[in-house]
Design a protein around this motif. Structure first.
Motif, short mmCIF file in Angstrom:
data_model
loop_
_atom_site.label_atom_id
_atom_site.label_comp_id
_atom_site.label_asym_id
_atom_site.label_seq_id
_atom_site.Cartn_x
_atom_site.Cartn_y
_atom_site.Cartn_z
N THR A 128 -1.36 -0.25 9.52
CA THR A 128 -2.64 0.26 9.50
C THR A 128 -3.35 0.19 10.72
N THR A 129 -4.07 1.43 11.04
CA THR A 129 -4.93 1.49 11.94
C THR A 129 -6.15 0.50 11.96
N GLN A 172 1.68 -2.26 -4.62
CA GLN A 172 0.29 -1.56 -4.79
C GLN A 172 -0.70 -2.17 -5.59
N GLY A 219 0.67 -1.33 -0.18
CA GLY A 219 -0.13 -0.01 -0.03
C GLY A 219 0.97 1.53 0.20
N LYS A 238 -12.87 8.21 12.18
CA LYS A 238 -13.31 6.74 11.99
C LYS A 238 -12.71 5.80 13.06
N TYR A 289 1.71 -9.24 -6.48
CA TYR A 289 1.65 -9.92 -5.06
C TYR A 289 2.96 -10.62 -4.75
N ARG A 327 -9.86 13.56 2.05
CA ARG A 327 -10.79 12.54 2.89
C ARG A 327 -11.59 13.10 3.99
N SER A 366 -5.62 3.47 -8.01
CA SER A 366 -4.34 3.71 -7.46
C SER A 366 -3.24 3.49 -8.18
N GLN A 392 -5.24 0.74 3.67
CA GLN A 392 -6.21 1.50 4.44
C GLN A 392 -7.56 0.24 5.00
N PHE A 429 -0.82 7.68 1.36
CA PHE A 429 -0.37 8.64 2.11
C PHE A 429 0.70 8.33 3.14
N VAL A 430 0.35 7.18 3.84
CA VAL A 430 1.17 6.68 4.75
C VAL A 430 2.63 5.76 4.13
N LYS A 455 -0.04 5.30 -9.20
CA LYS A 455 1.05 5.66 -8.13
C LYS A 455 2.17 4.83 -8.54
N1 LIG Z 1 -3.35 9.46 6.34
C1 LIG Z 1 -2.88 9.78 7.44
O1 LIG Z 1 -2.74 10.92 7.95
C2 LIG Z 1 -2.63 8.75 8.66
C3 LIG Z 1 -2.18 8.91 9.77
C4 LIG Z 1 -2.01 7.95 10.71
C5 LIG Z 1 -2.11 6.78 10.23
N2 LIG Z 1 -2.89 6.32 9.22
C6 LIG Z 1 -3.30 4.98 8.97
O2 LIG Z 1 -2.47 4.29 7.95
C7 LIG Z 1 -3.40 3.60 7.16
C8 LIG Z 1 -3.17 3.79 5.71
O3 LIG Z 1 -3.54 5.17 5.46
P1 LIG Z 1 -3.37 5.94 4.07
O4 LIG Z 1 -3.79 7.42 4.26
O5 LIG Z 1 -1.94 5.67 3.78
O6 LIG Z 1 -4.41 5.12 3.19
P2 LIG Z 1 -4.31 5.53 1.41
O7 LIG Z 1 -5.57 5.11 1.07
O8 LIG Z 1 -3.78 6.74 1.15
O9 LIG Z 1 -3.31 4.01 1.12
C9 LIG Z 1 -3.58 2.90 1.10
C10 LIG Z 1 -2.96 2.15 0.04
O10 LIG Z 1 -3.18 0.78 0.11
C11 LIG Z 1 -3.55 0.34 -1.26
N3 LIG Z 1 -3.81 -1.11 -1.06
C12 LIG Z 1 -5.15 -1.15 -0.54
N4 LIG Z 1 -5.45 -2.70 -0.40
C13 LIG Z 1 -4.15 -3.25 -0.77
C14 LIG Z 1 -3.60 -4.67 -0.88
N5 LIG Z 1 -4.41 -5.54 -0.72
N6 LIG Z 1 -2.47 -4.77 -1.82
C15 LIG Z 1 -1.70 -3.69 -1.74
N7 LIG Z 1 -1.97 -2.41 -1.71
C16 LIG Z 1 -3.44 -2.19 -1.34
C17 LIG Z 1 -4.59 1.24 -1.78
O11 LIG Z 1 -4.69 1.07 -2.98
C18 LIG Z 1 -3.91 2.72 -1.40
O12 LIG Z 1 -3.02 3.29 -2.19
C19 LIG Z 1 -4.62 3.72 7.66
O13 LIG Z 1 -5.03 2.53 8.62
C20 LIG Z 1 -4.93 4.95 8.41
O14 LIG Z 1 -5.69 4.94 9.26
C21 LIG Z 1 -3.16 7.24 8.18
#
Ligand SMILES: NC(=O)c1ccc[n+]([C@@H]2O[C@H](COP(=O)([O-])OP(=O)(O)OC[C@H]3O[C@@H](n4cnc5c(N)ncnc54)[C@H](O)[C@@H]3O)[C@@H](O)[C@H]2O)c1
Length: 544
Positions: A181-182, A78, A48, A332, A125, A404, A84, A139, A51-52, A87
């Motif tokens: 992941t949270t 990814q 994934g 959430k 994968y 978001r 997505s 996510q 953002f993170v 990316k």
């Molecule tokens: N964005 C924030 O500010 C933030 C802060 C702290 C914690 N988090 C936590 O971090 C985690 C990720 O958040 P994010 O903001 O990066 O989400 P995001 O949606 O930006 O990124 C998640 C990525 O994972 C990919 N993905 C989903 N399923 C997949 C799979 N099976 N295989 C490969 N890739 C896959 C998606 O396509 C996406 O690009 C979440 O649990 C979120 O709660 C986010």
């Protein structure tokens, strides 16, 4: 049949990979991994790259060992979804898939991909087979079935469970799986461990998977990189070995000398820490909603009140809530706890009162901002129906491009329901997916909670502020972006062409600016800003 494509925010179309591309891609990665192994590098797969994950992947790829050599080779993995997939080619060109104010993000990604060659991205994968460490940054969504009722929602566990299953099917037995992941408290031990253990047994592996949990505290914005690398972390593992491995890994990739790790006994404690951390923040924001309304009705400027209170060191973290509390986490994360209590941990009673109430208040706060727009226009003898309203700020917080759960979305949906014509400006947001994709079935589709939403599919984010001001009837200051903090009222009104309604949702206007707008014949309102009527009386009596 047409080949599906994925379009990046800058408009480039990337065809999704075909069946025959997978083999070739795996061979490409295998070759790179063989070279990395020769250099003694550890192979890390980050699952994934959102953002993170994209920034975490770069931080890992940027690390050096004691001799100054790159110690890790990182594969950003990814899903090739239409939303997505782009990316991957972006990353492979050394371009960050996330837009941020932090000047460290772009050069770090470029350096790791193009110079150090320690970072690649892929869609297969099968690369999990090559991993020494897998970092899970996918996510985990929380579906809300009603606006303002988090209890009537559920965690979208299917995708995450599927990810655990995929990982267990591919990884070597001694690979560390670090869940960032949270998740709902209990997930690591009660969902991931049994599922992955079962798959391991089917593969004939006798040992348990080495699963750890350590949540992200990333703040996309000016300190994006530092909020991951130079920040305190909490972690735990499902057994002693997993715990030892995660501590070693995090010590290697993060600045733990200055920001020491907190190692907790069990993953449920690390998971709970994350959810409590964000529920706390959601709650201290939510409780000011009622005081904001109180302030508006009783001649109080809540912004000045908060400033006065914050001088007391014990209260220095008080924050004024803007038009709704967005971002991926605060709306959430408390819900994950409420949901886990029943659906993972099996309690029937209702333990939670405050956490869901706080989220419900935050989720509906921007509806009141829409009322202020309506009332300000009414005071200028203009109906909200057909009024041209410009919203300044689409993202959920200042100086980031993440839309978001942004408060502006709900505000726009309500204003549109009332018949307003919407324009939006944001320097950081190129595409507002929540509107553009509102016809697709998605748990984040909020259009279903409002009527008259169809035309919002065509809402486009403006980049030229002066142009977007032309002929508007109302201006909403919705996000504290740098560019909006010191707008000159004379220039705004000149660009609009006539006096307008100004709605300040975030304490952006100081009293001088408010007076300036009032003197030019504008109507001004603001969330929590009950003193405006006083300023208006002063201006009309010509006292100032
Ligand atoms: N964005 C924030 O500010 C933030 C802060 C702290 C914690 N988090 C936590 O971090 C985690 C990720 O958040 P994010 O903001 O990066 O989400 P995001 O949606 O930006 O990124 C998640 C990525 O994972 C990919 N993905 C989903 N399923 C997949 C799979 N099976 N295989 C490969 N890739 C896959 C998606 O396509 C996406 O690009 C979440 O649990 C979120 O709660 C986010």
């Amino acid at each position: 049949m047409n080949q599906p494509i994925s379009i990046s925010p800058d408009g480039i179309k990337y065809p999704l990979p075909k069946e025959e591309d997978y083999k070739k891609e795996m061979a490409r990665i295998e070759k790179l991994v063989a070279q990395a192994r020769k250099k003694g590098q550890e192979i890390v797969v980050v699952m994934g790259v959102g953002f993170v994950g994209s920034v975490m992947a770069a931080i890992i790829a940027d690390t050096t060992d004691k001799s100054g050599k790159s110690g890790k080779f990182v594969i950003g993995m990814q899903r090739p979804s239409t939303r997505s997939y782009w990316k991957i080619p972006k990353l492979n060109n050394g371009v960050s898939p996330v837009k941020a104010e932090d000047p460290e993000v772009d050069p770090m990604i470029r350096r790791c991909v193009l110079e150090k060659k320690t970072l690649v991205a892929t869609f297969v994968y099968d690369v999990l087979k090559l991993a020494d460490v897998v970092v899970v940054d996918v996510q985990l969504d929380y579906a809300k079935n009603e606006l303002g009722n988090v209890r009537n929602g559920e965690v979208e566990m299917n995708a995450l469970e599927e990810s655990f299953e995929i990982i267990a099917r591919h990884i070597p037995p001694q690979c560390l799986v670090l869940i960032e992941t949270t998740v709902a408290p209990g997930t690591t031990e009660q969902v991931a461990l049994p599922a992955m253990r079962k798959t391991f047994r089917q593969r004939g592996i006798k040992s348990d998977p080495l699963i750890a949990h350590s949540y992200e505290r990333v703040m996309p914005g000016r300190d994006y990189v530092a909020s991951i690398r130079d920040f305190w972390r909490v972690c735990s593992g499902v057994n002693e070995k997993a715990k030892r491995r995660v501590v070693k890994f995090l010590n290697e990739v993060l600045n733990t000398k200055k920001f020491p790790l907190t190692v907790l006994d069990r993953p449920i404690e690390s998971e709970t820490a994350k959810v409590v951390e964000n529920s706390y923040r959601a709650t201290i924001l939510a409780f000011l909603d009622e005081w904001s309304l109180f302030a508006e009705r009783n001649g109080v400027d809540l912004i000045k009140v908060i400033k006065a209170i914050k001088l007391r060191p014990t209260h220095s973290n008080m924050i004024f809530p803007g038009p709704g509390i967005g971002g991926y986490c605060l709306p959430k994360d408390g819900g994950l706890g409420v949901w886990a209590n029943r659906h993972i941990l099996g309690f029937e009673d209702d333990t939670f009162r405050m956490t869901p109430l706080a989220i419900d208040i935050n989720d509906t706060r921007s509806l009141h901002a829409a009322q202020l727009v309506r009332d300000a226009l009414r005071n200028m003898s203009l109906p909200i129906a057909s009024a041209e309203v410009l919203i300044l700020g689409a993202s959920y917080r200042e100086d980031v491009g993440d839309t978001r759960y942004s408060g502006s979305e709900i505000l726009i949906r309500r204003l549109t329901e009332m018949g307003a014509e919407i324009r939006v400006h944001d320097p950081y947001v190129d595409q507002w997916f929540e509107f553009e994709n509102q016809e697709e079935h998605s748990i984040n589709n909020k259009s279903v909670f409002f009527r008259n939403q169809k035309k919002l599919k065509d809402l486009r984010v403006q980049k030229d502020l002066i142009k977007s001001l032309k002929n508007i009837d109302a201006l909403v200051l919705a996000v504290r972006h740098e560019a909006y903090l010191s707008l000159d009222p004379s220039k705004v009104i000149k660009a609009a062409g006539h006096p307008i309604a100004i709605i300040d949702c975030f304490g952006i206007l100081d009293d001088d600016r408010i007076r300036h707008y009032l003197k030019m014949g504008c109507e001004v309102k603001g969330l929590g800003r009950g003193h405006i009527k006083r300023l208006k009386d002063q201006v009309s009596k010509n006292k100032i």
